[in-house]
Write an enzyme that holds these catalytic residues in place. Structure first.
Site, PDB file in Angstrom:
ATOM      1  N   ARG A 112     -30.042 -21.583  29.130  1.00  0.00           N
ATOM      2  CA  ARG A 112     -29.029 -22.342  29.860  1.00  0.00           C
ATOM      3  C   ARG A 112     -29.537 -23.774  30.023  1.00  0.00           C
ATOM      4  O   ARG A 112     -30.705 -23.986  30.377  1.00  0.00           O
ATOM      5  CB  ARG A 112     -28.777 -21.726  31.250  1.00  0.00           C
ATOM      6  CG  ARG A 112     -27.897 -20.478  31.229  1.00  0.00           C
ATOM      7  CD  ARG A 112     -26.438 -20.792  30.833  1.00  0.00           C
ATOM      8  NE  ARG A 112     -25.586 -19.609  30.743  1.00  0.00           N
ATOM      9  CZ  ARG A 112     -25.351 -18.911  29.645  1.00  0.00           C
ATOM     10  NH1 ARG A 112     -25.922 -19.253  28.490  1.00  0.00           N
ATOM     11  NH2 ARG A 112     -24.525 -17.882  29.662  1.00  0.00           N
ATOM     12  N   ASP A 114     -30.098 -25.167  22.212  1.00  0.00           N
ATOM     13  CA  ASP A 114     -28.764 -24.622  21.929  1.00  0.00           C
ATOM     14  C   ASP A 114     -27.873 -24.786  23.169  1.00  0.00           C
ATOM     15  O   ASP A 114     -26.714 -24.394  23.147  1.00  0.00           O
ATOM     16  CB  ASP A 114     -28.879 -23.135  21.553  1.00  0.00           C
ATOM     17  CG  ASP A 114     -27.563 -22.555  21.022  1.00  0.00           C
ATOM     18  OD1 ASP A 114     -26.984 -23.157  20.087  1.00  0.00           O
ATOM     19  OD2 ASP A 114     -27.106 -21.530  21.551  1.00  0.00           O
ATOM     20  N   HIS A 166     -24.367 -24.262  21.328  1.00  0.00           N
ATOM     21  CA  HIS A 166     -24.312 -22.935  21.966  1.00  0.00           C
ATOM     22  C   HIS A 166     -23.800 -21.863  20.978  1.00  0.00           C
ATOM     23  O   HIS A 166     -22.857 -21.126  21.275  1.00  0.00           O
ATOM     24  CB  HIS A 166     -23.436 -22.959  23.237  1.00  0.00           C
ATOM     25  CG  HIS A 166     -23.855 -21.912  24.233  1.00  0.00           C
ATOM     26  ND1 HIS A 166     -24.106 -22.184  25.553  1.00  0.00           N
ATOM     27  CD2 HIS A 166     -24.101 -20.582  24.080  1.00  0.00           C
ATOM     28  CE1 HIS A 166     -24.460 -21.079  26.167  1.00  0.00           C
ATOM     29  NE2 HIS A 166     -24.476 -20.090  25.288  1.00  0.00           N
TER      30      HIS A 166
HETATM   31  P1  NAD Z   1     -32.330 -10.742  30.797  1.00  0.00           P
HETATM   32  O1  NAD Z   1     -31.727 -10.548  32.140  1.00  0.00           O
HETATM   33  O2  NAD Z   1     -32.464  -9.588  29.871  1.00  0.00           O
HETATM   34  O3  NAD Z   1     -33.793 -11.404  30.976  1.00  0.00           O
HETATM   35  C1  NAD Z   1     -34.071 -12.461  31.855  1.00  0.00           C
HETATM   36  C2  NAD Z   1     -35.537 -12.383  32.240  1.00  0.00           C
HETATM   37  O4  NAD Z   1     -35.851 -13.522  33.048  1.00  0.00           O
HETATM   38  C3  NAD Z   1     -35.879 -11.130  33.077  1.00  0.00           C
HETATM   39  O5  NAD Z   1     -36.970 -10.436  32.497  1.00  0.00           O
HETATM   40  C4  NAD Z   1     -36.240 -11.714  34.455  1.00  0.00           C
HETATM   41  O6  NAD Z   1     -37.241 -10.955  35.129  1.00  0.00           O
HETATM   42  C5  NAD Z   1     -36.746 -13.096  34.066  1.00  0.00           C
HETATM   43  N1  NAD Z   1     -36.741 -14.055  35.156  1.00  0.00           N
HETATM   44  C6  NAD Z   1     -35.801 -14.231  36.117  1.00  0.00           C
HETATM   45  N2  NAD Z   1     -36.143 -15.246  36.925  1.00  0.00           N
HETATM   46  C7  NAD Z   1     -37.346 -15.717  36.476  1.00  0.00           C
HETATM   47  C8  NAD Z   1     -38.195 -16.757  36.880  1.00  0.00           C
HETATM   48  N3  NAD Z   1     -37.924 -17.519  37.949  1.00  0.00           N
HETATM   49  N4  NAD Z   1     -39.328 -16.970  36.165  1.00  0.00           N
HETATM   50  C9  NAD Z   1     -39.627 -16.196  35.098  1.00  0.00           C
HETATM   51  N5  NAD Z   1     -38.851 -15.200  34.667  1.00  0.00           N
HETATM   52  C10 NAD Z   1     -37.711 -14.962  35.348  1.00  0.00           C
HETATM   53  O7  NAD Z   1     -31.498 -11.925  30.119  1.00  0.00           O
HETATM   54  P2  NAD Z   1     -31.280 -12.182  28.554  1.00  0.00           P
HETATM   55  O8  NAD Z   1     -30.117 -11.376  28.085  1.00  0.00           O
HETATM   56  O9  NAD Z   1     -32.590 -12.071  27.861  1.00  0.00           O
HETATM   57  O10 NAD Z   1     -30.786 -13.723  28.590  1.00  0.00           O
HETATM   58  C11 NAD Z   1     -31.729 -14.787  28.781  1.00  0.00           C
HETATM   59  C12 NAD Z   1     -30.979 -16.119  28.815  1.00  0.00           C
HETATM   60  O11 NAD Z   1     -30.291 -16.351  27.578  1.00  0.00           O
HETATM   61  C13 NAD Z   1     -29.914 -16.219  29.899  1.00  0.00           C
HETATM   62  O12 NAD Z   1     -29.994 -17.514  30.493  1.00  0.00           O
HETATM   63  C14 NAD Z   1     -28.618 -16.106  29.134  1.00  0.00           C
HETATM   64  O13 NAD Z   1     -27.568 -16.741  29.816  1.00  0.00           O
HETATM   65  C15 NAD Z   1     -28.977 -16.825  27.845  1.00  0.00           C
HETATM   66  N6  NAD Z   1     -28.086 -16.522  26.696  1.00  0.00           N
HETATM   67  C16 NAD Z   1     -27.863 -17.513  25.768  1.00  0.00           C
HETATM   68  C17 NAD Z   1     -27.044 -17.273  24.665  1.00  0.00           C
HETATM   69  C18 NAD Z   1     -26.780 -18.331  23.616  1.00  0.00           C
HETATM   70  O14 NAD Z   1     -25.894 -18.131  22.762  1.00  0.00           O
HETATM   71  N7  NAD Z   1     -27.493 -19.440  23.604  1.00  0.00           N
HETATM   72  C19 NAD Z   1     -26.441 -16.004  24.508  1.00  0.00           C
HETATM   73  C20 NAD Z   1     -26.710 -14.995  25.450  1.00  0.00           C
HETATM   74  C21 NAD Z   1     -27.544 -15.262  26.535  1.00  0.00           C
END
Ligand code: NAD
Length: 333
Positions: free
Chosen positions: A236, A260, A296
């Site tokens: 994000r 991205d 994105h």
């Molecule tokens: P997820 O919930 O599976 O994993 C997130 C991880 O972050 C968890 O392990 C959590 O414990 C950790 N976390 C939370 N707060 C934290 C902090 N303060 N410090 C360190 N670690 C912390 O999420 P995901 O599905 O792996 O998604 C990750 C990111 O990717 C999200 O921001 C999501 O919005 C983004 N995303 C981007 C796209 C894209 O097309 N660019 C697509 C899908 C998701």
């Protein structure tokens, strides 16, 4: 045979909807409108629906009308359900479902692609070759990935998939997460956040955007990074202070960035806009050979879109047939 209405259809989803119809023998009517007060009447006569929109689903009338039509679910074909009034849905006996995981590999692969592009200075070569300069300058000599340390912040679905790819390429992979997932032990050495910032040649962000992670990479964090560090953000835009990133690149505190997502992206990523509406911070970053930006699209693969469409429709069908699904939202409201 069940009949579904598929609101907010994007043309790239169409082949996967047809594929699902053929596979399951059910029928899907695709419409381009989003679901709202004006369009809810289109759901009359269908057994179920799915939508994929960032705008509100509309007033309580929408939920009441769906109940009146005998519809039992609202299936959102994406992760976020903030546009759904969950209280109104519950009051009208509508189960809300989403697609929380559709292809972590898609996003992981884009991050690795951008990191490799930057590691091998392809942006710099492109810029030089545009001026017929095909020379081999000493300052563009590159590193090989298996000699590098990759640091991840966040090791959930996408961070975990990213760790596995870098490990397979032979890199040293370290990571910080508030929850250390033991299942990742074969791929990752968990360390504190400062160690990730100080020791990594590639720093890749994979946390959600929540109050504790907003601007988690700012001036102080860039100062800790190695001058050859590459920052990768596919998560994000709000995780990174954009002005601090621009300053860090100007001061050569880091070597490059692969993005991205950008903090202000919603006004232009995903759309064609007038060049006058492209923000200055985007133009500043995009003009640099050591920055690579994509709009994105890390999620945008055939596998991911097929999974989004098929998981959503399978869940909708299960509920129509009286079953329960794992992807139902049971949140507090
Ligand atoms: P997820 O919930 O599976 O994993 C997130 C991880 O972050 C968890 O392990 C959590 O414990 C950790 N976390 C939370 N707060 C934290 C902090 N303060 N410090 C360190 N670690 C912390 O999420 P995901 O599905 O792996 O998604 C990750 C990111 O990717 C999200 O921001 C999501 O919005 C983004 N995303 C981007 C796209 C894209 O097309 N660019 C697509 C899908 C998701």
């Amino acid at each position: 045979m069940a009949r579904f209405i598929f609101y907010d259809t994007h043309d790239y989803e169409v082949p996967f909807v047809h594929e699902w119809e053929k596979k399951t023998g059910n029928s899907v009517e695709m419409v381009t409108e989003a679901l709202n007060d004006e369009t809810v009447s289109r759901a009359k006569g269908f057994d179920g629906l799915t939508c994929m929109q960032t705008t509100s689903l509309g007033s309580e009338k929408v939920y009441a009308t769906l109940e009146e039509y005998g519809i039992k679910q609202i299936t959102v074909r994406m992760v976020g359900v903030d546009m759904v009034d969950l209280k109104a849905a519950a009051a009208h006996h509508l189960t809300v479902t989403h697609v929380p995981v559709y292809s972590p590999r898609a996003i992981a692969e884009m991050g690795v692609t951008q990191a490799m592009y930057l590691l091998r200075h392809i942006g710099e070569y492109n810029q030089r070759m545009d001026k017929a300069d095909f020379s081999w300058p000493a300052d563009l000599i590159a590193d090989e990935i298996y000699t590098r340390t990759v640091g991840l912040i966040g090791t959930g679905n996408i961070g975990g998939a990213t760790a596995q790819i870098y490990k397979a390429l032979g890199a040293r992979v370290i990571a910080f997460d508030v929850f250390e997932n033991p299942a990742l032990a074969p791929f990752v050495e968990f360390v504190d956040k400062e160690t990730v910032l100080r020791e990594s040649d590639i720093i890749s962000l994979h946390t959600p955007l929540i109050p504790s992670t907003r601007n988690m990479i700012g001036a102080k964090e860039f100062e800790m990074m190695k001058p050859n560090a590459i920052l990768i953000n596919q998560a994000r835009g709000g995780l990174v202070d954009t002005q601090a990133l621009i300053d860090a690149l100007d001061k050569k505190e880091i070597a490059g960035a692969g993005l991205d997502t950008l903090a202000d992206e919603t006004t232009y990523f995903g759309h064609e806009v007038s060049p006058a509406d492209v923000p200055e911070d985007y133009k500043n970053l995009a003009a640099r050979p050591n920055v690579v930006i994509t709009p994105h699209v890390a999620f945008f693969t055939k596998t991911a879109v097929r999974n989004q469409v098929h998981i959503a429709l399978n869940d909708a069908l299960t509920i129509v047939n009286g079953g329960r699904v794992r992807n139902a939202i049971h949140g507090e409201f």
